[in-house]
Design a protein around this motif. Sequence first.
Motif, mmCIF file in Angstrom:
data_model
loop_
_atom_site.group_PDB
_atom_site.id
_atom_site.type_symbol
_atom_site.label_atom_id
_atom_site.label_comp_id
_atom_site.label_asym_id
_atom_site.label_seq_id
_atom_site.Cartn_x
_atom_site.Cartn_y
_atom_site.Cartn_z
ATOM 1 N N UNK A 61 -8.654 -10.490 11.436
ATOM 2 C CA UNK A 61 -9.682 -11.064 11.419
ATOM 3 C C UNK A 61 -10.783 -9.229 10.420
ATOM 4 N N UNK A 62 -10.607 -7.893 11.458
ATOM 5 C CA UNK A 62 -10.808 -7.129 10.956
ATOM 6 C C UNK A 62 -12.638 -6.589 12.295
ATOM 7 N N UNK B 119 -24.396 -15.065 4.488
ATOM 8 C CA UNK B 119 -23.100 -15.042 4.119
ATOM 9 C C UNK B 119 -21.996 -15.043 4.837
ATOM 10 N N UNK B 120 -21.015 -15.087 4.753
ATOM 11 C CA UNK B 120 -19.988 -15.896 5.160
ATOM 12 C C UNK B 120 -18.183 -15.611 4.032
ATOM 13 N N UNK B 121 -17.508 -15.371 4.637
ATOM 14 C CA UNK B 121 -16.122 -14.773 3.707
ATOM 15 C C UNK B 121 -15.715 -16.304 4.200
ATOM 16 N N UNK C 57 -7.125 -27.873 13.150
ATOM 17 C CA UNK C 57 -5.389 -27.839 13.753
ATOM 18 C C UNK C 57 -4.843 -27.036 12.187
ATOM 19 N N UNK C 58 -5.368 -27.500 10.816
ATOM 20 C CA UNK C 58 -4.695 -26.160 9.649
ATOM 21 C C UNK C 58 -5.103 -25.381 9.709
ATOM 22 N N UNK C 59 -6.059 -24.509 10.411
ATOM 23 C CA UNK C 59 -6.882 -22.983 10.352
ATOM 24 C C UNK C 59 -6.169 -22.087 11.423
ATOM 25 N N UNK D 298 -6.849 -17.105 9.929
ATOM 26 C CA UNK D 298 -8.227 -16.747 8.665
ATOM 27 C C UNK D 298 -9.157 -16.438 8.640
ATOM 28 N N UNK D 299 -10.236 -16.580 8.724
ATOM 29 C CA UNK D 299 -11.567 -16.656 8.460
ATOM 30 C C UNK D 299 -11.738 -16.890 7.052
ATOM 31 N N UNK D 300 -11.071 -15.926 6.239
ATOM 32 C CA UNK D 300 -11.172 -15.885 4.774
ATOM 33 C C UNK D 300 -9.690 -16.316 4.150
ATOM 34 N N UNK D 301 -9.367 -17.395 4.496
ATOM 35 C CA UNK D 301 -7.703 -17.875 4.108
ATOM 36 C C UNK D 301 -7.224 -17.407 3.390
#
Length: 325
Positions: A222-223, A58-60, A118-120, A133-136
């Motif tokens: 990311x809770x 699993x990965x978001x 960097x864009x993340x 956000x890990x899930x943009x």
Amino acid sequence: MDGRLDPGSIHTTVLLHEVIEWLRPKPGGRYLDGTLGMGGHSHALLERAGQGAELAGLDRDAQALALAGERLAGMGDRAHLFRLPFSRFEEALDALGWETVDGAVLDLGVSSLQLDEAERGFSFLSDGPLDMRMDPDCGPSAADLVNTLKHGDLARIIRTWGEDPLAGKIASAILRARDKEAIMRTLRLAEIVRLAYPPKMRHTARNHPATRTFQGLRIAVNREAEELEHYLQAIVGRLAPGARLAIISFHSLEDRAVKRAFLADAKGCHCPPHQMHCTCNGVPSLKVLTRKPLIPSDDEMARNPRSRSAKLRVAERLGPDGEEA
């Protein structure tokens, strides 16, 4: 060269040897990797397990999932990948028709793919949009929190999840800065936090003054605390007797949560602490295998400095009667 990224060159898997040795993958086993990342732990698990073993990964993060898919392509239909946060692992197991798994691994670190791009917006060392956000595609960004939260809420995030004693002072500096112009870039926030530190603390700090603020915001965005709490409550019921659970954490809050959950499940009794006699008739469901967390070797830390704060805890699922399987 076809220009594609090599997952193995982007991210170095932490405590890989230790995880595989403790999980003891076997032929025909079913395994869960709740934080697939670049697929390092998953690939090694399937490789060691051999014939007939399968894995749910699993990965978001869609980008990480795609790269892991390339890495695991050689495993054929033994690897089943899902774009889900690890707290929703039961959806993946149900989709596969798996009641239980024979081992599970969770690596709570931020991948190099996220930190180095960097864009993340995860890094305070390079300029980019303040995202984290890990899930943009899901939820508010760090910029949303920084520019809208009240002083008390912002200070609470920095104090609780970042563990920074100057949280109130930092929150005040952020509010003053955003009154002039919205804070939308990572380096601007990092500089605001740096200047909120007294000059003496600034010059003597071992790490960049923004380290803890960025950590706190990332956890909130990311809770991560809620994700881990739900996972720890649900995963034990989906482990087969004798299955092992390995969790790698990277800061004290996570490690304490894992330690407390393991000890509670090893104790079995869930009565209130002040109650003198057990009335819940609880049965231990886990055996803690690592009295103290395992840490990377000096060699691994030299090769991969980001592994320095990693801590691995492992537990084993007991039988229904609380006995070893």
